[in-house]
Design an enzyme around this catalytic site. Structure first.
Site, mmCIF file in Angstrom:
data_model
loop_
_atom_site.group_PDB
_atom_site.id
_atom_site.type_symbol
_atom_site.label_atom_id
_atom_site.label_comp_id
_atom_site.label_asym_id
_atom_site.label_seq_id
_atom_site.Cartn_x
_atom_site.Cartn_y
_atom_site.Cartn_z
ATOM 1 N N SER A 1 35.230 7.563 26.978
ATOM 2 C CA SER A 1 35.353 6.471 27.952
ATOM 3 C C SER A 1 36.549 6.669 28.868
ATOM 4 O O SER A 1 37.501 7.374 28.557
ATOM 5 C CB SER A 1 35.440 5.119 27.240
ATOM 6 O OG SER A 1 36.788 4.755 27.061
ATOM 7 N N LYS A 2 36.419 5.992 30.002
ATOM 8 C CA LYS A 2 37.416 6.050 31.066
ATOM 9 C C LYS A 2 38.827 5.758 30.567
ATOM 10 O O LYS A 2 39.793 6.324 31.047
ATOM 11 C CB LYS A 2 37.027 4.962 32.073
ATOM 12 C CG LYS A 2 36.991 5.426 33.445
ATOM 13 C CD LYS A 2 36.698 4.502 34.565
ATOM 14 C CE LYS A 2 36.220 3.096 34.395
ATOM 15 N NZ LYS A 2 35.267 2.682 35.388
ATOM 16 N N ARG A 3 38.898 4.842 29.617
ATOM 17 C CA ARG A 3 40.218 4.427 29.144
ATOM 18 C C ARG A 3 40.945 5.548 28.403
ATOM 19 O O ARG A 3 42.147 5.552 28.290
ATOM 20 C CB ARG A 3 40.107 3.184 28.248
ATOM 21 C CG ARG A 3 40.181 1.899 29.030
ATOM 22 C CD ARG A 3 39.815 0.724 28.173
ATOM 23 N NE ARG A 3 38.404 0.761 27.828
ATOM 24 C CZ ARG A 3 37.933 0.819 26.585
ATOM 25 N NH1 ARG A 3 38.749 0.852 25.565
ATOM 26 N NH2 ARG A 3 36.640 0.852 26.368
ATOM 27 N N LYS A 4 40.161 6.509 27.900
ATOM 28 C CA LYS A 4 40.787 7.559 27.076
ATOM 29 C C LYS A 4 41.013 8.859 27.832
ATOM 30 O O LYS A 4 41.630 9.781 27.327
ATOM 31 C CB LYS A 4 39.916 7.816 25.850
ATOM 32 C CG LYS A 4 39.849 6.612 24.934
ATOM 33 C CD LYS A 4 38.840 6.823 23.833
ATOM 34 C CE LYS A 4 38.569 5.532 23.089
ATOM 35 N NZ LYS A 4 37.242 5.519 22.504
ATOM 36 N N GLY A 5 40.489 8.966 29.023
ATOM 37 C CA GLY A 5 40.665 10.213 29.779
ATOM 38 C C GLY A 5 39.612 10.328 30.862
ATOM 39 O O GLY A 5 38.791 9.426 31.028
#
Ligand code: GLU
Length: 497
Positions: free
Chosen positions: A252-256
């Protein structure tokens, strides 16, 4: 039967790297069987669409070389390939389903549906439409519509049936039709839902194989009923497992980074991205095809040649970012010097905002750039690192910056100002005497600096580092004498001053 596959993204964001994997597998399947690969834009959820989303999907597929035979811009026999331009088709098909007794008009208000849902949740039941309008007299329904009442069209799911598929990846999956909701097919604003759009288009476009993410597996029973209502055998389906983030959970976007364009901007080569994605859910049949045991590098052509649905893995793959960088490093390393210049220049023009550097690179010409790039080539993992590595070949480092680095770097911080001056003056004497840096040769320069160090009673490493920082403005640089050679004797002398 001619194989026809499709990639059917919704432009609810810029193309996700997981979407590229899906597209890649669909593409390979079509190419392998000399079939056709379709791009279809599923943009019926206008609220969630992002500006530029469609163009981004088209651009990314283009850059990655996943060429489609039918789709937006290129057209094809079953267009348009953008769902919002096909509304009439879906409306007609939905009406026909009602006529055939496979679907029905529903007049239930949002308010009623919401109350129903809340009640079901409270009773710990699966929220589902209670089929209130399913048995309405068709005449009565028509009269209500003529009077202007709002309606949707719902799918009539047959009761007490087992619906099943043999998924090419997930194996046999079955559902009890009593657990399947009478899905809305056509909304009151005349837009189809995903379910109607996808099945109508897969039927009309003659799709034979569907490859898509596992999140769509739960929709399959509804689709099976729809295919049956249209009198068509469902295509082969392959639902791909979720891609996991190394830190756990879904990618997901939040992780990379997850957006394809973002990866390109970070300096990944399309070939490296594709190679990495190939192996994210597929094991190459190397023994069988080549008698080989191990191999990690595959071109798109290799992949097409080797690909089949049988080798897709059911287990969720992990998106190992280190591995992706490793691939990119290898791919960059394998570029010829000319191609390396081309790739960097393309990257620079597309993604860099450093106008000064861009201008200076043009000013100094392609030969100068090529010589510098040769010095850094081996170490580059991402195209985006190059600008920093070569910057000081174009611009003199700032004195203040140099002083700061000298004061902080572990090899130079203990040196007194006098010692630094001495390194400069001793080195300059030698520099003056040579016709060029290259002519005197690497070994001579090396022993010259060792002598200077000995004379000043400092370590050789301290002297080398001082000169590196002074001429190249950074403790990390390509090999010192080769770099000096590129800068030229006069420029080095100037910088030392
Ligand atoms: N439009 C869906 C998506 O955005 C694809 C569904 C499908 O491939 O059937 O992922």
């Amino acid at each position: 039967m001619k194989v026809k596959t499709r990639f059917a993204p919704s432009p609810t964001g810029f193309l996700h790297i997981g979407g590229v994997r899906t597209a890649l597998y669909s593409y390979a399947l079509a190419r392998k069987h000399n079939g056709k690969f379709i791009l279809r834009i599923e943009d019926t959820d206008k609220k969630r669409e992002v500006e530029g989303g469609v163009q981004n999907i088209i651009d990314m597929l283009n850059i990655l070389g996943l060429e489609y035979d039918e789709g937006p811009i290129v057209g094809g026999p079953n267009g348009p390939y953008i769902q919002s331009k096909r509304l009439k088709i879906y409306q007609k098909k939905a009406e026909k389903l009602v006529e055939d007794g496979k679907a029905y008009y529903c007049f239930c208000s949002e308010d009623r549906l919401e109350k129903l849902r809340k009640k079901q949740i409270k009773e710990k039941k699966q929220p589902m439409y209670d089929k209130k309008c399913r048995d309405l007299d068709p005449e009565e329904a028509r009269t209500r519509i003529e009077k202007g009442e709002e309606y949707v069209i719902r799918l009539k799911i047959p009761q007490n049936k087992t619906l099943s598929i043999d998924d090419a990846v997930m194996g046999h999956v079955e559902w009890n039709s009593n657990d399947v909701d009478d899905q809305v097919l056509l909304k009151s604003d005349g837009f189809p839902t995903y379910h109607l759009g996808v099945v109508v288009d897969d039927v009309l476009m003659g799709v034979t194989h569907i490859t898509r993410g596992i999140e769509w597996l739960a929709s399959v029973p509804k689709h099976l009923v729809l295919f049956d209502a249209f009198g068509i055998e469902p295509p082969v389906m392959a639902h791909m497992p979720v891609i996991l983030d190394p830190d756990g959970g879904k990618l997901s976007k939040r992780k990379g980074t997850v957006s394809t364009e973002e990866f390109l901007k970070e300096g990944y080569l399309p070939e490296a991205l594709l190679n990495f994605l190939m192996l994210l859910g597929w094991s190459a049949p190397l023994e069988r095809e080549y008698g080989e045991k191990e191999r990690e590098f595959f071109s798109l052509e290799d992949f097409v040649e080797l690909f089949s649905l049988e080798e897709l893995n059911k287990a969720s793959p992990v998106f190992n970012r280190d591995k992706l960088i490793w691939f990119n490093h290898k791919y960059i390393n394998n570029l010829s010097p000319d191609d390396f210049v081309i790739e960097y220049t393309k990257w620079l023009n597309k993604y860099s905002e450093d106008e000064n550097l861009k201008n200076e690179i043009i000013e100094k010409g392609p030969d100068y750039l090529e010589t510098i790039l040769e010095l850094v080539h081996e170490r580059v993992e991402l195209l985006s690192e190059i600008s920093d590595l070569i910057y000081n070949f174009y611009f003199k480092p700032e004195t203040k910056e140099i002083e700061k680095i000298l004061k902080e770097h572990k090899h130079t911080k203990k040196l007194k100002e006098k010692e630094i001056q001495k390194i400069i003056s001793e080195f300059s004497v030698e520099l003056n005497e040579q016709t060029s840096i290259k002519n005197w040769g690497h070994d001579n320069w090396e022993s010259c600096i060792r002598d200077i160090a000995k004379k000043l009673d400092i370590k050789a490493g301290q002297a080398f580092m001082t000169l590196r920082i002074l001429t190249l403005g950074s403790p990390i640089s390509p090999p010192l004498f080769e770099s000096m050679e590129v800068l030229g004797k006069d420029e080095v002398a100037e910088r030392l001053k």
